[in-house]
Motif scaffolding. Structure first.
Motif, PDB file in Angstrom:
ATOM      1  N   ILE A   9       1.263  -0.983   0.074  1.00 16.26           N
ATOM      2  CA  ILE A   9      -0.231   0.002   0.293  1.00 16.26           C
ATOM      3  C   ILE A   9       0.574   0.934  -0.116  1.00 16.26           C
ATOM      4  O   ILE A   9       1.959   1.295   0.517  1.00 16.26           O
ATOM      5  CB  ILE A   9      -1.213  -0.004   0.955  1.00 16.26           C
ATOM      6  N   LYS A  10       1.038   2.020  -0.448  1.00 17.14           N
ATOM      7  CA  LYS A  10       1.082   3.511  -0.878  1.00 17.14           C
ATOM      8  C   LYS A  10       0.173   4.294  -0.501  1.00 17.14           C
ATOM      9  O   LYS A  10      -0.844   4.681  -0.655  1.00 17.14           O
ATOM     10  CB  LYS A  10       2.118   3.717  -1.958  1.00 17.14           C
ATOM     11  N   THR A  11       0.362   5.975   0.335  1.00 21.31           N
ATOM     12  CA  THR A  11       0.293   7.057   0.592  1.00 21.31           C
ATOM     13  C   THR A  11       0.501   7.497  -0.911  1.00 21.31           C
ATOM     14  O   THR A  11       1.489   8.371  -1.012  1.00 21.31           O
ATOM     15  CB  THR A  11       0.151   6.950   1.867  1.00 21.31           C
ATOM     16  N   PHE A  12      -1.325   7.949  -0.701  1.00 22.36           N
ATOM     17  CA  PHE A  12      -0.647   9.696  -1.877  1.00 22.36           C
ATOM     18  C   PHE A  12      -1.587  10.540  -1.894  1.00 22.36           C
ATOM     19  O   PHE A  12      -1.443  11.875  -2.558  1.00 22.36           O
ATOM     20  CB  PHE A  12      -1.140   8.743  -3.583  1.00 22.36           C
ATOM     21  N   ALA A  13      -2.264  10.605  -0.957  1.00 19.92           N
ATOM     22  CA  ALA A  13      -2.993  12.281  -0.370  1.00 19.92           C
ATOM     23  C   ALA A  13      -2.789  11.994   0.798  1.00 19.92           C
ATOM     24  O   ALA A  13      -3.516  11.577   1.985  1.00 19.92           O
ATOM     25  CB  ALA A  13      -3.768  12.513  -1.430  1.00 19.92           C
ATOM     26  N   GLY A  14      -2.658  13.227   1.896  1.00 18.01           N
ATOM     27  CA  GLY A  14      -3.030  13.254   3.355  1.00 18.01           C
ATOM     28  C   GLY A  14      -5.159  14.398   3.410  1.00 18.01           C
ATOM     29  O   GLY A  14      -5.640  14.989   2.572  1.00 18.01           O
ATOM     30  N   LEU A  15      -5.581  13.639   4.498  1.00 15.30           N
ATOM     31  CA  LEU A  15      -6.465  14.599   5.196  1.00 15.30           C
ATOM     32  C   LEU A  15      -5.975  15.173   6.511  1.00 15.30           C
ATOM     33  O   LEU A  15      -6.235  16.452   7.011  1.00 15.30           O
ATOM     34  CB  LEU A  15      -7.642  13.874   5.215  1.00 15.30           C
ATOM     35  N   THR A  16      -5.824  14.595   7.079  1.00 20.28           N
ATOM     36  CA  THR A  16      -5.778  15.598   8.606  1.00 20.28           C
ATOM     37  C   THR A  16      -4.962  15.037   9.342  1.00 20.28           C
ATOM     38  O   THR A  16      -3.451  14.109   9.058  1.00 20.28           O
ATOM     39  CB  THR A  16      -6.974  14.523  10.065  1.00 20.28           C
ATOM     40  N   LYS A  17      -4.057  16.633   9.693  1.00 19.01           N
ATOM     41  CA  LYS A  17      -3.182  16.331  10.012  1.00 19.01           C
ATOM     42  C   LYS A  17      -2.638  16.546  12.124  1.00 19.01           C
ATOM     43  O   LYS A  17      -1.383  16.175  12.316  1.00 19.01           O
ATOM     44  CB  LYS A  17      -1.752  17.755  10.421  1.00 19.01           C
ATOM     45  N   ARG A  18      -3.528  16.044  12.584  1.00 16.67           N
ATOM     46  CA  ARG A  18      -3.247  15.146  14.096  1.00 16.67           C
ATOM     47  C   ARG A  18      -4.940  14.718  14.224  1.00 16.67           C
ATOM     48  O   ARG A  18      -5.147  14.465  13.824  1.00 16.67           O
ATOM     49  CB  ARG A  18      -3.016  16.334  14.828  1.00 16.67           C
TER      50      ARG A  18
END
Length: 328
Positions: free
Chosen positions: A108-117
Motif C-alpha cells: 500500500i502506498k499513501t498518495f494524499a493526506g487529510l488530517t494532520k493530528r
C-alpha cells in the motif's frame, strides 16, 4: 374550446419532452463518471473536508462517482484495499507501514493526506479534569497499535505522564467504545466526533481535552491504495486528490456554520448547531492539512511514535510509502 385543448396538449408534450431530455442528459453524464470505491475507517465530522468534497460535487466535477463504505478499523481498511474489495482506503497510514514490513509485494502506498493530528477527545465522567487525573484509572483507547492508541500514548509522554501508571484498555472494539463507556466500562474514553459530543449531550460524560493538540502533528488520516493501482490509474487518482484539495480549501476559508450547512446531509441524526460546534472544535485544534501533500517530516514523526512504542525497528523509506499526487 378545441384551441385550448390543443394548446394544453402541445404544452404538455413540450414539458414531457423536456423532462425526457433532462433525464437522458443526466443519465449520460453519470455514465461518463468513473466508479471509485472508498473504505473509510469511521464516519466523523473530523473528516469534514472529504464530505464537503462529496456534497459540493467536487468528485463529480473530476469525473468520479465515489462510493464510500464504512469499514471500522484501519486493519480492516487495509485488508479491503489488499483484497480489491475497494479501490482506496482512508485510514491511518500506520497500517500501510505494517503491510510494507509484512513483505507484501503489491503493498500500500499513501498518495494524499487529510488530517494532520489526532481527532480524538478525552471524555471524562467528571467535569473537572487535568491530565494527572488519568493516573491509576482505566482509559478505553481502542485497538492496540492503531493510530488512536498510539497518539494518546504519545500525548501522555509529551506531557510527562507515566503510561505505566494508567490502565490502557485495548479490548473494546472501536465501534463499541461509546456504548461500553455508557454501560460503565472505564473511567475515561477517547472518542471522535460526533460520539464525544453525543456522550456529553446525553449526560454520560464531559469532553475535557483534545488528544491531537497534546500529541502533535502526524499524517493522521490519509488516502492509500495498492502500488499497482497507482501505476495503472495515476490520472484518476490525481483527479481524486484535486477534489480533496478543494475540500480542504473550503473548510479553511469558511466558518463552521457554513461548513455544517454543507455536510449536514452526511449526519442526519445531528442538529446543525451541534455539528457546527463539533467542526469548531476541530478548527480550533488545527486538525486539517492546508493541502493533501504529506511532508517527510510529518511522516517521520509518525515513525518516531511507532518506534517509541516498539512497533517497528527501523525507519521505512518515505519515498517507498508516500507517493504525493498533489504538488505542494
Amino acid at each position: 374550446m378545441k384551441k385550448r385543448i390543443i394548446i394544453s396538449i402541445i404544452s404538455f408534450l413540450i414539458i414531457f419532452i423536456g423532462i425526457l431530455t433532462f433525464v437522458k442528459f443526466t443519465s449520460n453524464k453519470n455514465k461518463d463518471l468513473t466508479k471509485v470505491k472508498l473504505a473509510e475507517v469511521t464516519h466523523s465530522a473530523f473528516y469534514a473536508p472529504l464530505y464537503v468534497a462529496i456534497e459540493n460535487g467536487y468528485f463529480k466535477d473530476e469525473g468520479i462517482d465515489l462510493e464510500v463504505i464504512l469499514t471500522p478499523g484501519a486493519d480492516k481498511v487495509a485488508a479491503a484495499v489488499l483484497s480489491n474489495d475497494v479501490n482506496i482506503g482512508f485510514a491511518g497510514p500506520e497500517s500501510a507501514i505494517y503491510v510494507y514490513n509484512g513483505g507484501e509485494k503489491d503493498y500500500i502506498k499513501t498518495f494524499a493526506g487529510l488530517t494532520k493530528r489526532d481527532g480524538q477527545f478525552i471524555v471524562s465522567r467528571d467535569k473537572n479534569f487535568k491530565l494527572e487525573d488519568l493516573i491509576g484509572k482505566e482509559v478505553l483507547v481502542g485497538r492496540y497499535a492503531g493510530m488512536p492508541s498510539l497518539n494518546f500514548i504519545n500525548a501522555l509522554k509529551n506531557n510527562n505522564i507515566d503510561i505505566n501508571k494508567i490502565k490502557l484498555n485495548y479490548s473494546v472494539e472501536f465501534a463499541a467504545l461509546s456504548g461500553s463507556f455508557i454501560s460503565g466500562v472505564g473511567d475515561y474514553v477517547n472518542l471522535f466526533e460526533p460520539n464525544a459530543t453525543n456522550i456529553e449531550k446525553e449526560g454520560y460524560g464531559y469532553v475535557v481535552a483534545s488528544v491531537g493538540e497534546l500529541s502533535g502533528e502526524v499524517p493522521y488520516t490519509a488516502f492509500y491504495t495498492r502500488k499497482s493501482y497507482i501505476d495503472e490509474n495515476k490520472e484518476l487518482l490525481v483527479k481524486f486528490t484535486n477534489a480533496i484539495a478543494k475540500g480542504l480549501t473550503y473548510v479553511k476559508e469558511n466558518n463552521s456554520e457554513k461548513i455544517a450547512d454543507v455536510i449536514l446531509p452526511q449526519f442526519p441524526d445531528i442538529s446543525k448547531n451541534s455539528l457546527a460546534t463539533i467542526i469548531d472544535r476541530y478548527k480550533n485544534s488545527d486538525s486539517w492539512l492546508n493541502n493533501p501533500y504529506i511532508s517527510e517530516e510529518s511522516f517521520k514523526n509518525l515513525e518516531n511514535i511507532m518506534m517509541d512504542a516498539n512497533l517497528i525497528d527501523e525507519y521505512v523509506p518515505y519515498e517507498d510509502l508516500i507517493n504525493n499526487l498533489y504538488n505542494e
